[in-house]
Write a protein that holds these residues in place. Structure first.
Motif, PDB file in Angstrom:
ATOM      1  N   LEU A   1      11.240  13.719  15.932  1.00 11.26           N
ATOM      2  CA  LEU A   1      12.019  12.702  16.634  1.00 11.26           C
ATOM      3  C   LEU A   1      13.272  13.302  17.265  1.00 11.26           C
ATOM      4  N   GLY A   2      13.373  14.627  17.205  1.00 16.46           N
ATOM      5  CA  GLY A   2      14.522  15.292  17.781  1.00 16.46           C
ATOM      6  C   GLY A   2      15.766  15.228  16.928  1.00 16.46           C
ATOM      7  N   ILE A   3      15.603  14.885  15.653  1.00 19.57           N
ATOM      8  CA  ILE A   3      16.752  14.825  14.738  1.00 19.57           C
ATOM      9  C   ILE A   3      16.487  15.741  13.546  1.00 19.57           C
ATOM     10  N   ILE A   4      17.363  15.717  12.556  1.00 22.32           N
ATOM     11  CA  ILE A   4      17.224  16.597  11.392  1.00 22.32           C
ATOM     12  C   ILE A   4      17.421  15.791  10.108  1.00 22.32           C
ATOM     13  N   PRO A   5      16.813  16.252   8.992  1.00 19.98           N
ATOM     14  CA  PRO A   5      16.935  15.521   7.712  1.00 19.98           C
ATOM     15  C   PRO A   5      18.228  15.884   6.978  1.00 19.98           C
ATOM     16  N   ALA A   6      19.340  15.744   7.661  1.00 14.31           N
ATOM     17  CA  ALA A   6      20.604  16.278   7.148  1.00 14.31           C
ATOM     18  C   ALA A   6      21.067  15.608   5.867  1.00 14.31           C
ATOM     19  N   VAL A   7      21.115  14.273   5.846  1.00 14.06           N
ATOM     20  CA  VAL A   7      21.687  13.558   4.708  1.00 14.06           C
ATOM     21  C   VAL A   7      20.842  13.739   3.446  1.00 14.06           C
ATOM     22  N   ILE A   8      19.530  13.832   3.614  1.00 11.24           N
ATOM     23  CA  ILE A   8      18.654  13.991   2.452  1.00 11.24           C
ATOM     24  C   ILE A   8      18.436  15.449   2.078  1.00 11.24           C
ATOM     25  N   SER A   9      18.899  16.366   2.913  1.00 15.93           N
ATOM     26  CA  SER A   9      18.591  17.787   2.704  1.00 15.93           C
ATOM     27  C   SER A   9      19.120  18.369   1.399  1.00 15.93           C
ATOM     28  N   PRO A  10      20.321  18.009   0.906  1.00 14.56           N
ATOM     29  CA  PRO A  10      20.773  18.620  -0.354  1.00 14.56           C
ATOM     30  C   PRO A  10      19.824  18.350  -1.516  1.00 14.56           C
ATOM     31  N   TYR A  11      19.253  17.157  -1.546  1.00 16.74           N
ATOM     32  CA  TYR A  11      18.380  16.768  -2.649  1.00 16.74           C
ATOM     33  C   TYR A  11      16.999  17.408  -2.500  1.00 16.74           C
ATOM     34  N   LEU A  12      16.508  17.483  -1.267  1.00 15.20           N
ATOM     35  CA  LEU A  12      15.211  18.108  -1.034  1.00 15.20           C
ATOM     36  C   LEU A  12      15.269  19.616  -1.253  1.00 15.20           C
ATOM     37  N   VAL A  13      16.312  20.267  -0.774  1.00 12.55           N
ATOM     38  CA  VAL A  13      16.441  21.717  -0.966  1.00 12.55           C
ATOM     39  C   VAL A  13      16.578  22.041  -2.443  1.00 12.55           C
TER      40      VAL A  13
ATOM     41  N   LYS B   1       0.801  -1.220   0.000  1.00 13.28           N
ATOM     42  CA  LYS B   1       0.000   0.000   0.000  1.00 13.28           C
ATOM     43  C   LYS B   1       0.834   1.271   0.000  1.00 13.28           C
ATOM     44  N   ASN B   2       1.987   1.232   0.683  1.00  9.66           N
ATOM     45  CA  ASN B   2       2.790   2.441   0.872  1.00  9.66           C
ATOM     46  C   ASN B   2       4.182   2.310   0.267  1.00  9.66           C
ATOM     47  N   PHE B   3       4.680   3.438  -0.236  1.00  9.42           N
ATOM     48  CA  PHE B   3       6.014   3.447  -0.827  1.00  9.42           C
ATOM     49  C   PHE B   3       7.072   3.201   0.245  1.00  9.42           C
ATOM     50  N   CYS B   4       7.099   4.042   1.266  1.00  8.48           N
ATOM     51  CA  CYS B   4       8.091   3.877   2.323  1.00  8.48           C
ATOM     52  C   CYS B   4       7.760   4.812   3.479  1.00  8.48           C
ATOM     53  N   ALA B   5       7.650   4.253   4.681  1.00 12.90           N
ATOM     54  CA  ALA B   5       7.286   5.037   5.858  1.00 12.90           C
ATOM     55  C   ALA B   5       8.487   5.634   6.568  1.00 12.90           C
ATOM     56  N   GLY B   6       9.660   5.588   5.938  1.00 15.26           N
ATOM     57  CA  GLY B   6      10.844   6.159   6.569  1.00 15.26           C
ATOM     58  C   GLY B   6      11.654   5.097   7.286  1.00 15.26           C
ATOM     59  N   ALA B   7      12.233   5.461   8.423  1.00 15.31           N
ATOM     60  CA  ALA B   7      13.123   4.556   9.142  1.00 15.31           C
ATOM     61  C   ALA B   7      12.353   3.490   9.910  1.00 15.31           C
ATOM     62  N   ASP B   8      12.909   2.291   9.926  1.00 16.14           N
ATOM     63  CA  ASP B   8      12.343   1.177  10.657  1.00 16.14           C
ATOM     64  C   ASP B   8      12.504   1.408  12.167  1.00 16.14           C
ATOM     65  N   LEU B   9      11.470   1.096  12.932  1.00 17.83           N
ATOM     66  CA  LEU B   9      11.491   1.353  14.375  1.00 17.83           C
ATOM     67  C   LEU B   9      12.593   0.571  15.079  1.00 17.83           C
ATOM     68  N   ASN B  10      12.803  -0.675  14.695  1.00 18.08           N
ATOM     69  CA  ASN B  10      13.855  -1.475  15.332  1.00 18.08           C
ATOM     70  C   ASN B  10      15.237  -0.902  15.045  1.00 18.08           C
ATOM     71  N   TRP B  11      15.416  -0.379  13.833  1.00 18.94           N
ATOM     72  CA  TRP B  11      16.676   0.276  13.483  1.00 18.94           C
ATOM     73  C   TRP B  11      16.870   1.517  14.344  1.00 18.94           C
ATOM     74  N   MET B  12      15.807   2.295  14.531  1.00 19.51           N
ATOM     75  CA  MET B  12      15.891   3.492  15.347  1.00 19.51           C
ATOM     76  C   MET B  12      16.241   3.151  16.794  1.00 19.51           C
ATOM     77  N   LYS B  13      15.710   2.046  17.290  1.00 21.12           N
ATOM     78  CA  LYS B  13      16.045   1.615  18.652  1.00 21.12           C
ATOM     79  C   LYS B  13      17.529   1.291  18.761  1.00 21.12           C
ATOM     80  N   ARG B  14      18.062   0.627  17.744  1.00 21.35           N
ATOM     81  CA  ARG B  14      19.492   0.311  17.747  1.00 21.35           C
ATOM     82  C   ARG B  14      20.327   1.576  17.668  1.00 21.35           C
TER      83      ARG B  14
END
Length: 258
Positions: A136-148, A56-69
């Motif tokens: 989540l208290g973080i920033i979209p740093a790595v993807i920011s050049p492409y989005l900007v 149904k969805n393309f991608c919901a972003g980061a996986d929760l288990n990955w974020m926990k790690r």
């Protein structure tokens, strides 16, 4: 398996295949995506690369288990982890072959970076987007050049700050996607773009991608000279001569390889 890879009719199709978690990505999926793009780039039979997703969805972003790690990572581990995502984005952006992305449903956080780094983005009319990192208290740093680059600094500032959801039509107006179609017409829209790409010289397409990157900045005499050198080289190339000859002879060109 979290990723599918097929090649048919010159198109490498990379499919995110974790529908049970809305195709959320983690370090393993990032590594698999990187290998898939590198494989497609290195394959002489591939002339275009399509990223799509199951479910149904393309991608919901980061996986929760990955974020926990990640919460337990050291600064060094966090840097290595972020560099892996940064390398993936860079490979997509600088691929010498055209990169397309087919989007349905939700596309959040890092998923918007995958879209912005691709050459051609088509989404379903019911798609929704959000750049959610600040919540989540973080920033979209790595993807920011492409989005900007895609959205412009002023619009990126708003959506980076608010993390609000926005519609497919807004994504198109912002420049994040190129085309919005009903979900049932996504495949036809992608095929239309692939057909247009097949009519072009693969070598010229690779040169165009380099050209756009080179001229994306203030125009000065150095840039003028550089663009003149680029067109002169392309005119003198095998595909340049073949394209002009085919046009004059009213026939289809026979392109070489990049």
């Amino acid at each position: 398996m979290s990723l599918l890879f097929t090649v048919a009719n010159g198109v490498a199709v990379i499919t995110l295949d974790r529908p049970q978690v809305h195709n959320a990505f983690d370090d393993a999926l990032i590594a698999a995506l990187t290998r898939a793009y590198e494989r497609a780039i290195d394959d002489p039979a591939v002339t275009a690369i399509l990223l799509r997703a199951s479910g149904k969805n393309f991608c919901a972003g980061a996986d929760l288990n990955w974020m926990k790690r990640m919460a337990g990572y050291s600064r060094h581990e966090n840097l290595a982890d972020a560099m892996a995502l940064g390398r993936l984005m860079y490979i997509i952006d600088t691929a010498p072959k055209p990169t397309l992305v087919r989007v349905q449903g939700l596309a959040f956080a890092g998923a918007t970076g995958l879209i912005a780094a691709s050459d051609i983005a088509v989404c379903a009319s019911d798609s929704e987007f959000a750049i959610t990192e600040v919540r989540l208290g973080i920033i979209p740093a790595v993807i920011s050049p492409y989005l900007v680059r895609a959205m412009g600094a002023r619009q990126a500032r708003r959506y980076f700050l608010t993390a609000e959801r926005f519609s497919a039509e807004t994504a198109r107006d912002l420049g994040l996607v190129h085309e919005v179609v009903p979900a049932e017409e996504l495949d036809d829209a992608i095929e239309r773009h692939l057909k247009a790409l097949r009519a072009g010289s693969p070598a010229a397409i690779a040169a165009v991608k380099e050209l756009v990157a080179a001229v994306d900045g203030p125009v000065d005499l150095t840039m003028v000279q550089d663009t003149a050198r680029r067109i002169a080289a392309q005119r003198a190339s095998a595909d340049g001569r073949e394209g002009i000859a085919a046009f004059l002879e009213k026939r289809k060109p026979k392109w070489g390889t990049p």
